[in-house]
Design a protein around this motif. Structure first.
Motif, mmCIF file in Angstrom:
data_model
loop_
_atom_site.group_PDB
_atom_site.id
_atom_site.type_symbol
_atom_site.label_atom_id
_atom_site.label_comp_id
_atom_site.label_asym_id
_atom_site.label_seq_id
_atom_site.Cartn_x
_atom_site.Cartn_y
_atom_site.Cartn_z
ATOM 1 N N LYS A 76 53.261 35.936 23.553
ATOM 2 C CA LYS A 76 51.835 36.292 23.551
ATOM 3 C C LYS A 76 51.493 37.237 24.703
ATOM 4 O O LYS A 76 50.598 38.095 24.563
ATOM 5 C CB LYS A 76 50.983 35.026 23.606
ATOM 6 N N LEU A 130 51.410 33.075 16.331
ATOM 7 C CA LEU A 130 52.715 33.673 16.120
ATOM 8 C C LEU A 130 53.513 32.848 15.118
ATOM 9 O O LEU A 130 53.579 31.626 15.234
ATOM 10 C CB LEU A 130 53.485 33.769 17.439
ATOM 11 N N TYR A 152 59.340 37.366 15.600
ATOM 12 C CA TYR A 152 58.060 36.728 15.304
ATOM 13 C C TYR A 152 57.106 37.745 14.692
ATOM 14 O O TYR A 152 57.265 38.955 14.847
ATOM 15 C CB TYR A 152 57.441 36.085 16.550
ATOM 16 N N VAL A 206 52.854 38.527 14.076
ATOM 17 C CA VAL A 206 51.520 38.209 14.569
ATOM 18 C C VAL A 206 50.612 37.915 13.391
ATOM 19 O O VAL A 206 50.462 38.731 12.485
ATOM 20 C CB VAL A 206 50.949 39.373 15.406
#
Length: 208
Positions: A151, A173, A180, A182
């Motif tokens: 993050k 996430l 990952y 978003v």
């Protein structure tokens, strides 16, 4: 340091320049940069200098001439026109990633010690969906620290695009192995990232 560089290369591919420096080493600032930390404590000046050194090393990798990396009023680095970049550091490592904007519109990077996130911070950092994912992890504290790091990278990548200060609850996430996505924020729907642990460090990148 070479392990860190290799991990970042694995995550970003050939178009990014990567710089890695030791924040414990004494690194000189360019005159134009020194004013930004003239009143800072020695540790902050050392970290700032290591970050600028890493940034210039990253720029050199993609054939970009070295230049002073100044700081805006928001303390974010001011990159040369046509260049996307990011800088991060912890006590033992400083990293910078840069790329021409024809390859990456925006970049974010973060580095953290690979230690568990404090239990009382998990609810602050992680959304309900992320906490549900943590429940299935063998080391939820370390997995939560990885979410925190990712993050941080997302924040750095989105800021040049949106100009907005966002909190940890602004995105969720979706973690898939070492990558990952978003979610939960339509503005950042195209942003992706990757995360690895190398040399006792969590390394996270985010990019558009």
């Amino acid at each position: 340091m070479e392990g860190v560089r290799a991990a970042l290369r694995q995550m970003l591919g050939p178009h990014a320049g990567i710089g890695v420096t030791d924040p414990a080493q004494d690194t000189a600032l360019w005159d134009e940069e020194a004013a930004a930390v003239a009143r800072a404590i020695p540790k902050r000046r050392t970290e700032f200098a290591a970050g600028r050194c890493a940034a210039r090393a990253a720029m050199a990798e993609i054939g970009f001439a070295p230049t002073a990396i100044l700081q805006g009023r928001d303390r974010a680095p001011i990159w040369p026109a046509g260049l996307a970049g990011s800088i991060a550091h912890c006590d033992t490592c400083c990293v910078s990633i840069v790329a021409l904007q024809e390859h990456y519109a925006a970049l974010g990077v973060d580095v953290e010690p690979a230690t568990p996130l404090a239990d009382d911070l998990i609810a602050v950092i992680c959304t309900p969906a992320e906490r549900a994912w943590l429940a299935g992890e063998t080391d939820p504290g370390l997995a939560a620290k990885m979410i925190f790091s990712a993050k941080e990278a997302v924040y750095k990548a989105q800021y040049p695009l949106t100009g907005k200060v966002i909190g940890f609850d602004a995105v969720t996430l979706e973690m898939i192995d070492c990558a990952y996505r978003v979610a939960g924020n339509p503005t950042l729907a195209n942003m992706k990232g990757a995360i690895l642990i190398e040399d006792g460090l969590i390394l996270s990148v985010a990019y558009v």
